[in-house]
Scaffold this motif. Structure first.
Motif, PDB file in Angstrom:
ATOM      1  N   LEU A   1       7.350 -12.114  -3.171  1.00 54.54           N
ATOM      2  CA  LEU A   1       6.421 -11.649  -2.151  1.00 54.54           C
ATOM      3  C   LEU A   1       7.072 -10.845  -1.034  1.00 54.54           C
ATOM      4  O   LEU A   1       6.379 -10.183  -0.269  1.00 54.54           O
ATOM      5  CB  LEU A   1       5.697 -12.843  -1.516  1.00 54.54           C
ATOM      6  CG  LEU A   1       4.841 -13.699  -2.431  1.00 54.54           C
ATOM      7  CD1 LEU A   1       4.122 -14.760  -1.619  1.00 54.54           C
ATOM      8  CD2 LEU A   1       3.838 -12.851  -3.186  1.00 54.54           C
TER       9      LEU A   1
ATOM     10  N   ALA B   1       6.583 -18.367   1.838  1.00 53.18           N
ATOM     11  CA  ALA B   1       6.083 -17.829   0.572  1.00 53.18           C
ATOM     12  C   ALA B   1       5.307 -18.837  -0.277  1.00 53.18           C
ATOM     13  O   ALA B   1       4.247 -18.500  -0.801  1.00 53.18           O
ATOM     14  CB  ALA B   1       7.238 -17.231  -0.223  1.00 53.18           C
TER      15      ALA B   1
ATOM     16  N   ILE C   1       1.545 -19.145   0.483  1.00 54.02           N
ATOM     17  CA  ILE C   1       0.655 -18.000   0.358  1.00 54.02           C
ATOM     18  C   ILE C   1       0.774 -17.300  -0.991  1.00 54.02           C
ATOM     19  O   ILE C   1       0.116 -16.279  -1.213  1.00 54.02           O
ATOM     20  CB  ILE C   1       0.935 -16.979   1.478  1.00 54.02           C
ATOM     21  CG1 ILE C   1       2.378 -16.483   1.419  1.00 54.02           C
ATOM     22  CG2 ILE C   1       0.643 -17.593   2.845  1.00 54.02           C
ATOM     23  CD1 ILE C   1       2.710 -15.389   2.434  1.00 54.02           C
ATOM     24  N   ASP C   2       1.566 -17.831  -1.912  1.00 53.67           N
ATOM     25  CA  ASP C   2       1.886 -17.164  -3.173  1.00 53.67           C
ATOM     26  C   ASP C   2       0.669 -17.088  -4.091  1.00 53.67           C
ATOM     27  O   ASP C   2       0.162 -18.106  -4.549  1.00 53.67           O
ATOM     28  CB  ASP C   2       3.017 -17.917  -3.869  1.00 53.67           C
ATOM     29  CG  ASP C   2       3.562 -17.180  -5.084  1.00 53.67           C
ATOM     30  OD1 ASP C   2       2.955 -16.165  -5.490  1.00 53.67           O
ATOM     31  OD2 ASP C   2       4.584 -17.612  -5.624  1.00 53.67           O
ATOM     32  N   PRO C   3       0.159 -15.884  -4.411  1.00 45.04           N
ATOM     33  CA  PRO C   3      -0.997 -15.762  -5.297  1.00 45.04           C
ATOM     34  C   PRO C   3      -0.697 -16.149  -6.743  1.00 45.04           C
ATOM     35  O   PRO C   3      -1.612 -16.319  -7.532  1.00 45.04           O
ATOM     36  CB  PRO C   3      -1.384 -14.284  -5.183  1.00 45.04           C
ATOM     37  CG  PRO C   3      -0.125 -13.609  -4.786  1.00 45.04           C
ATOM     38  CD  PRO C   3       0.619 -14.589  -3.909  1.00 45.04           C
ATOM     39  N   ASN C   4       0.598 -16.281  -7.109  1.00 42.66           N
ATOM     40  CA  ASN C   4       0.926 -16.781  -8.442  1.00 42.66           C
ATOM     41  C   ASN C   4       0.632 -18.265  -8.574  1.00 42.66           C
ATOM     42  O   ASN C   4       0.525 -18.790  -9.678  1.00 42.66           O
ATOM     43  CB  ASN C   4       2.418 -16.551  -8.738  1.00 42.66           C
ATOM     44  CG  ASN C   4       2.741 -15.099  -8.946  1.00 42.66           C
ATOM     45  OD1 ASN C   4       2.308 -14.507  -9.920  1.00 42.66           O
ATOM     46  ND2 ASN C   4       3.490 -14.509  -8.027  1.00 42.66           N
TER      47      ASN C   4
ATOM     48  N   TYR D   1       3.664 -11.746   5.720  1.00 42.06           N
ATOM     49  CA  TYR D   1       3.060 -12.116   4.439  1.00 42.06           C
ATOM     50  C   TYR D   1       3.604 -11.282   3.286  1.00 42.06           C
ATOM     51  O   TYR D   1       3.248 -11.531   2.132  1.00 42.06           O
ATOM     52  CB  TYR D   1       1.540 -11.968   4.530  1.00 42.06           C
ATOM     53  CG  TYR D   1       0.839 -13.206   5.030  1.00 42.06           C
ATOM     54  CD1 TYR D   1       1.322 -13.908   6.127  1.00 42.06           C
ATOM     55  CD2 TYR D   1      -0.311 -13.672   4.418  1.00 42.06           C
ATOM     56  CE1 TYR D   1       0.689 -15.037   6.587  1.00 42.06           C
ATOM     57  CE2 TYR D   1      -0.957 -14.809   4.884  1.00 42.06           C
ATOM     58  CZ  TYR D   1      -0.456 -15.482   5.972  1.00 42.06           C
ATOM     59  OH  TYR D   1      -1.089 -16.620   6.430  1.00 42.06           O
TER      60      TYR D   1
ATOM     61  N   ARG E   1       3.850  -9.165   0.411  1.00 40.92           N
ATOM     62  CA  ARG E   1       2.834  -8.598  -0.480  1.00 40.92           C
ATOM     63  C   ARG E   1       1.674  -9.551  -0.740  1.00 40.92           C
ATOM     64  O   ARG E   1       0.798  -9.239  -1.556  1.00 40.92           O
ATOM     65  CB  ARG E   1       3.477  -8.202  -1.810  1.00 40.92           C
ATOM     66  CG  ARG E   1       4.572  -7.161  -1.664  1.00 40.92           C
ATOM     67  CD  ARG E   1       4.944  -6.585  -3.019  1.00 40.92           C
ATOM     68  NE  ARG E   1       6.079  -5.677  -2.928  1.00 40.92           N
ATOM     69  CZ  ARG E   1       6.422  -4.819  -3.878  1.00 40.92           C
ATOM     70  NH1 ARG E   1       5.718  -4.748  -4.997  1.00 40.92           N
ATOM     71  NH2 ARG E   1       7.468  -4.027  -3.728  1.00 40.92           N
ATOM     72  N   ALA E   2       1.658 -10.686  -0.090  1.00 41.42           N
ATOM     73  CA  ALA E   2       0.549 -11.624  -0.284  1.00 41.42           C
ATOM     74  C   ALA E   2      -0.730 -11.031   0.293  1.00 41.42           C
ATOM     75  O   ALA E   2      -0.698 -10.309   1.287  1.00 41.42           O
ATOM     76  CB  ALA E   2       0.864 -12.962   0.362  1.00 41.42           C
TER      77      ALA E   2
ATOM     78  N   VAL F   1      -6.303 -17.586  -1.668  1.00 40.56           N
ATOM     79  CA  VAL F   1      -5.338 -16.559  -2.027  1.00 40.56           C
ATOM     80  C   VAL F   1      -5.521 -16.351  -3.508  1.00 40.56           C
ATOM     81  O   VAL F   1      -4.885 -17.000  -4.319  1.00 40.56           O
ATOM     82  CB  VAL F   1      -3.896 -16.995  -1.702  1.00 40.56           C
ATOM     83  CG1 VAL F   1      -2.944 -15.849  -1.969  1.00 40.56           C
ATOM     84  CG2 VAL F   1      -3.779 -17.428  -0.257  1.00 40.56           C
TER      85      VAL F   1
ATOM     86  N   THR G   1      -4.641  -6.868   1.556  1.00 34.87           N
ATOM     87  CA  THR G   1      -3.857  -7.373   2.667  1.00 34.87           C
ATOM     88  C   THR G   1      -4.593  -7.174   3.979  1.00 34.87           C
ATOM     89  O   THR G   1      -4.640  -8.047   4.818  1.00 34.87           O
ATOM     90  CB  THR G   1      -2.502  -6.657   2.716  1.00 34.87           C
ATOM     91  OG1 THR G   1      -1.856  -6.815   1.462  1.00 34.87           O
ATOM     92  CG2 THR G   1      -1.613  -7.249   3.778  1.00 34.87           C
TER      93      THR G   1
END
Length: 454
Positions: free
Chosen positions: A329, A336, A339-342, A372, A374-375, A413, A439
Motif C-alpha cells: 500500500l 497498513a 486499511i488493506d483492501p486485500n 493511506y 494506495r488504500a 475498504v 481515494t
C-alpha cells in the motif's frame, strides 16, 4: 548570532489542504510554531480542482475542532453542520479563511523538492537523530531555498499522482500518446468546454469507486439532454453484490445514494458495462480510440476516456529519509493492516495516531490521504485525529497523543486490488455496509440524493 536549537525551529507542514491547515491549528494550540508550505497559489489548491463536486460528509464532519477554535474570535461560524459542501465551498468558506488567519505561517508557491537530515543522507547513522531536518523547496520564481525544521509533517495528499489506465499499475501502451483524449478527473459539465468534450460522444469510464459513480451519474444527466451521449463503464472485475456500493445500508447515506444513481444510469441505458476488462493498450482509429485488454478483447471505438483508478503517494522527495512503508500500500507499516483492501472487504478503519504513523526516521510523519498510500477509503475526520495525536506527541504530551478517540462510520475498504478484483470474489464479498470508493471520496448532488465526500 547564535543558531537556534532544534526545538526552537518550526515544524514544517507540507500542503495547505484540509489536513495540513488543521495540523497548523493544532500546533499553534500546543504552542509550537508551524510553517506550512503550499505549492499552489491558495489554500486547498487540490480541493479547488474538484470544486464542482459535492462531498459525502456534511460540514459537521469536515471542519477540525482546533481550527474552529482558532477561527471563532474572527467571527467565523461553521455553515449548517447537516448540509453537504462542494469542494469549492470547503475551500472558500473554511480553508481559505483559516489560511488567511495563519498569515505568514503559510507560504504559497513553494514546492518541496526534498527532505533530509541536515548533513546526513539516508545511509549515515552517526548523530542522525540530533540533526534537524532540511527542507528543500523551489519557488514559482524558480528560486531554490533550504529551511531547517524540528519535524516534518507531510500532508501533501495524493491528488497530483492519479492511477493510470493500465491494469498492471503502469500506463497502458500508448496511453501517454493518447493524452489528448484521456482525463483523470471527474468532469465539470457546467464548464461549456468540458460539456462540449463529452456531449454526443461515447466515453469510457474506467474505475469502480465513488469517482466513477459520480462520472456515470453526470454523463447520464448529459445523455438525457444531448442525443448520442453514452458512457461505457469498464470494470476490472465482474458485477457483484457490492458493485454499486451499500445503497440504503451505507452509513454515509450520500455515498450510498450516489451508487444508486450509477446503477440507474446503467439500467436506463445511458451507460453500458464491460466486465473483467484489464486494459493493456490504447490504439488510435481515426479520431477515436480503441482499448485493448490483456486477454486480447477490443472495445468498439470510443471518443474519450476518463480514468478513475485511484491515486498514489509521491514519495520521490522523501527518498533520503528512512520511512517504514508497507510494500503493497505504501502506507506506514503499522497502519497498513487496518486499511488493506486485500484483507478487508467491509471493515472499520480503527482509530489511529502517532504510534501507527511513526517511522524509523524520528520526526517525519505522513498524514491525511498520503498516509493511506494506495488504500481507497479516507475520511477528513481521520486526518484531523491523526494530526491531533501527532502534534500532542511533538509537544511532549504523550498521554494525549496515545489517547486516540474517534468514532467513524463503518465505511468499508472494499475492492481495488488482490482478490477483490476477481469476478468470483466480487459476487461473494457480501454485506451492504460498504462501497468501492476512490481515494478521494467525492460525489455530486443535493442532500436528498447527495453524494458526499471526504
Amino acid at each position: 548570532m547564535t543558531a537556534p536549537t532544534t526545538d526552537q525551529l518550526p515544524v514544517v507542514v507540507i500542503g495547505a489542504g484540509p489536513i495540513g491547515l488543521a495540523t497548523a491549528a493544532h500546533l499553534i494550540q500546543r504552542g509550537v510554531e508551524p510553517l506550512v508550505l503550499e505549492a499552489g497559489p491558495s489554500a486547498g489548491t487540490a480541493v479547488r480542482d474538484w470544486a464542482h463536486v459535492r462531498l459525502f460528509s456534511p460540514w459537521a464532519e469536515v471542519t477540525d475542532p482546533a481550527a474552529e477554535k482558532l477561527l471563532a474570535p474572527t467571527g467565523w461560524t461553521r455553515p449548517d453542520g447537516a448540509t453537504y459542501p462542494t469542494g469549492g465551498d470547503w475551500a472558500e468558506r473554511y480553508l481559505q479563511p483559516l489560511a488567511d488567519l495563519l498569515g505568514d505561517k503559510v507560504r504559497y508557491g513553494a514546492t518541496v523538492t526534498g527532505v533530509a537530515r541536515a548533513g546526513r543522507d539516508r545511509v549515515v547513522d552517526a548523530g542522525r537523530d540530533e540533526q534537524p531536518f532540511t527542507v528543500h523547496l523551489q519557488t514559482t520564481a524558480g528560486r531554490e531555498e533550504r529551511i531547517a525544521a524540528r519535524a516534518v509533517i507531510d500532508a501533501s495528499g495524493t491528488w497530483s499522482t492519479p492511477g493510470p489506465l493500465g491494469a498492471d499499475g503502469l500506463p497502458a501502451l500508448d496511453e501517454k500518446t493518447a493524452a489528448d483524449h484521456i482525463s483523470y478527473r471527474v468532469p465539470d459539465l457546467d464548464d461549456p468546454a468540458v460539456r462540449a468534450r463529452y456531449s454526443g460522444r461515447r466515453t469510457a469510464v474506467v474505475g469502480s469507486g465513488a469517482s466513477a459513480f459520480t462520472t456515470l451519474a453526470l454523463l447520464a444527466d448529459l445523455a438525457k439532454e444531448e442525443d448520442g451521449t453514452h458512457a461505457v463503464w469498464i470494470l476490472r472485475r465482474g458485477i457483484g453484490t457490492n458493485t454499486y456500493g451499500g445503497g440504503d445500508a451505507d452509513q454515509l447515506p450520500a455515498r450510498g445514494a450516489l451508487g444508486l444513481r450509477a446503477k440507474a444510469a446503467v439500467e436506463a441505458g445511458h451507460a453500458s458495462t464491460v466486465t473483467g476488462f484489464r486494459t493493456q493498450a490504447v490504439e488510435r482509429e481515426g479520431d477515436q480510440l480503441v482499448l485493448v485488454a490483456e486477454d486480447g478483447r477490443r472495445l468498439d471505438p470510443i471518443d474519450e476516456v476518463i480514468v478513475l483508478t485511484g491515486f498514489r503517494p509521491d514519495l520521490s522527495f522523501l527518498s533520503e529519509l528512512r520511512l517504514g512503508l508497507d510494500e503493497r500500500l505504501q502506507a506506514p507499516t503499522a497502519l497498513a493492516p487496518l486499511i488493506d483492501p486485500n484483507v478487508h472487504s467491509c471493515g472499520t478503519v480503527y482509530p489511529h495516531g502517532v504510534n501507527e504513523l511513526s517511522h524509523p526516521e524520528q520526526g517525519i510523519y505522513l498524514v491525511g490521504m498520503k498516509s493511506y498510500g494506495r488504500a481507497p477509503t479516507f475520511l477528513a475526520m481521520t486526518g484531523y485525529e491523526q494530526v491531533r495525536s501527532i502534534t500532542a506527541a511533538l509537544a511532549g504530551d504523550q498521554e494525549a497523543a496515545e489517547r486516540v478517540e474517534l468514532t467513524l462510520p463503518d465505511t468499508g475498504v472494499c475492492g481495488g486490488a488482490g482478490l477483490f478484483d476477481e469476478p468470483e470474489n466480487a459476487e461473494q464479498s457480501g454485506g451492504g455496509c460498504c462501497t468501492t470508493p476512490s481515494t478521494l471520496q467525492i460525489g455530486i448532488g443535493a442532500p436528498a440524493t447527495t453524494s458526499g465526500g471526504c
